[in-house]
Design an enzyme around this catalytic site. Sequence first.
Site, mmCIF file in Angstrom:
data_model
loop_
_atom_site.group_PDB
_atom_site.id
_atom_site.type_symbol
_atom_site.label_atom_id
_atom_site.label_comp_id
_atom_site.label_asym_id
_atom_site.label_seq_id
_atom_site.Cartn_x
_atom_site.Cartn_y
_atom_site.Cartn_z
ATOM 1 N N LYS A 4 -87.468 5.203 62.076
ATOM 2 C CA LYS A 4 -86.885 4.115 61.293
ATOM 3 C C LYS A 4 -87.960 3.479 60.419
ATOM 4 C CE LYS A 4 -82.560 4.029 62.654
ATOM 5 N NZ LYS A 4 -81.409 4.133 61.749
ATOM 6 N N ASP B 24 -85.663 7.208 58.157
ATOM 7 C CA ASP B 24 -84.363 6.600 57.859
ATOM 8 C C ASP B 24 -84.589 5.171 57.389
ATOM 9 O OD1 ASP B 24 -81.766 5.747 57.702
ATOM 10 O OD2 ASP B 24 -81.319 5.945 59.835
ATOM 11 N N GLU C 166 -83.650 9.722 54.869
ATOM 12 C CA GLU C 166 -82.243 9.363 55.035
ATOM 13 C C GLU C 166 -81.933 8.010 54.396
ATOM 14 O OE1 GLU C 166 -79.290 8.456 58.826
ATOM 15 O OE2 GLU C 166 -80.826 10.029 59.004
ATOM 16 N N ASP D 100 -76.237 8.896 54.443
ATOM 17 C CA ASP D 100 -75.605 8.515 55.700
ATOM 18 C C ASP D 100 -74.497 7.508 55.439
ATOM 19 O OD1 ASP D 100 -74.840 7.700 58.221
ATOM 20 O OD2 ASP D 100 -76.744 6.786 58.741
ATOM 21 N N LYS E 225 -71.020 11.390 61.186
ATOM 22 C CA LYS E 225 -70.870 10.812 62.519
ATOM 23 C C LYS E 225 -69.408 10.874 62.918
ATOM 24 C CE LYS E 225 -74.892 7.945 61.721
ATOM 25 N NZ LYS E 225 -75.573 6.648 61.842
#
Length: 367
Positions: free
Chosen positions: A133, A167, A194, A222, A246
């Site tokens: 992250k 991300d 991402e 995403d 997802k």
Amino acid sequence: MSRTDRPDLTAPPDLPALPNLPDLPALTDLLDRARVVALPLRTRFRGVDVREVMLFDAPGGWVEWSPFPEYGAEEASRWLRCTLEMGWGAPPAPLVDSVEVNATIPAVDVAADGEAVAKLLERYPGCTTVKVKVAEPGQALADDVARVEAVRAWFAARHEYPRVRVDANGGWTPAEAVDAIAALTRGGPLDYVEQPCRTVDELAEVRRTLQRTGIFARVAADELIRKADDPLAVVRAGACDVAVVKAAPLGGVGAVVRVAEEIGRFGVPVTVSSALESAVGMGAGLRAVAALPPIHDDDGTPVHPNAAGLATGSLFAVDVAERPIVDGRIAVGPVTPDAAVMEECAAPGGRRDWWFRRLESALGVLG
């Protein structure tokens, strides 16, 4: 396949009908089967320290409904589609019995705790793909670089070379994204970046700039897929190299398989990822990866799917069940929650009632 040769999929795809579910379950039936639990996290993630989820003892086994609290009824109803498909319907059958997964490193402060990344990576035995992250509010680019370099150093000490993803959750402007990616790739390559920015146009701009400046890093989408009315819009615009999908936000395993097939027609691979579900809810994502049809390159060689972002159970201090990582993989299949954990972590009455009202709203959207 070049972008100009790709098919023109101009119509937003409709969600498929709920499989083998001619009638929605009655609200009273759902509530009778429901348990709401509040699970503490090891590290603050996505701005929360506790993850609330609603579990159902469904006819098809234990399933989960856990849209994030800020989501309205319309968006939460997509997550409910996934729950109903898994517990009351017939999701696509798995083609494999285990799934390769990536490790996940939250935005830990390496300067404050030099061992933070190492301690996290030890929870992911055999995982050689790591998602880190970045772009966390209150942190600087130097913090992101330190975190990524700590990952590389941990593997280097073991004479291994990880595949590192970062991300940003849309946290950068295009200019900031390019500068950050340049800094993050000085110490080694990135598998992909991402959601560096928020919009389709911004992702496209970042992708073009990276190509023009010779910085090799794929751009993944995403939020622009899971939160979009048209999950193919960002792919159609040529704004990403990888699509992160997802199960719950898209509406279920069947929706993931269908969307992945359509995205694949553009030559864009997918990564199936978690929405921070418990071990019960993670079953939908694992089932989705396992149900994806095999892909082959131009000479017919099988192409393994991207390592899935489905090992986020390691972020929980307490989970309702276990899904152990073995040699970097997690087994596909249902799990039964621990009754003692459900009792210990039962949400307070006010929060339980809030979830019950929310369920009624989401079911009303589907109905």
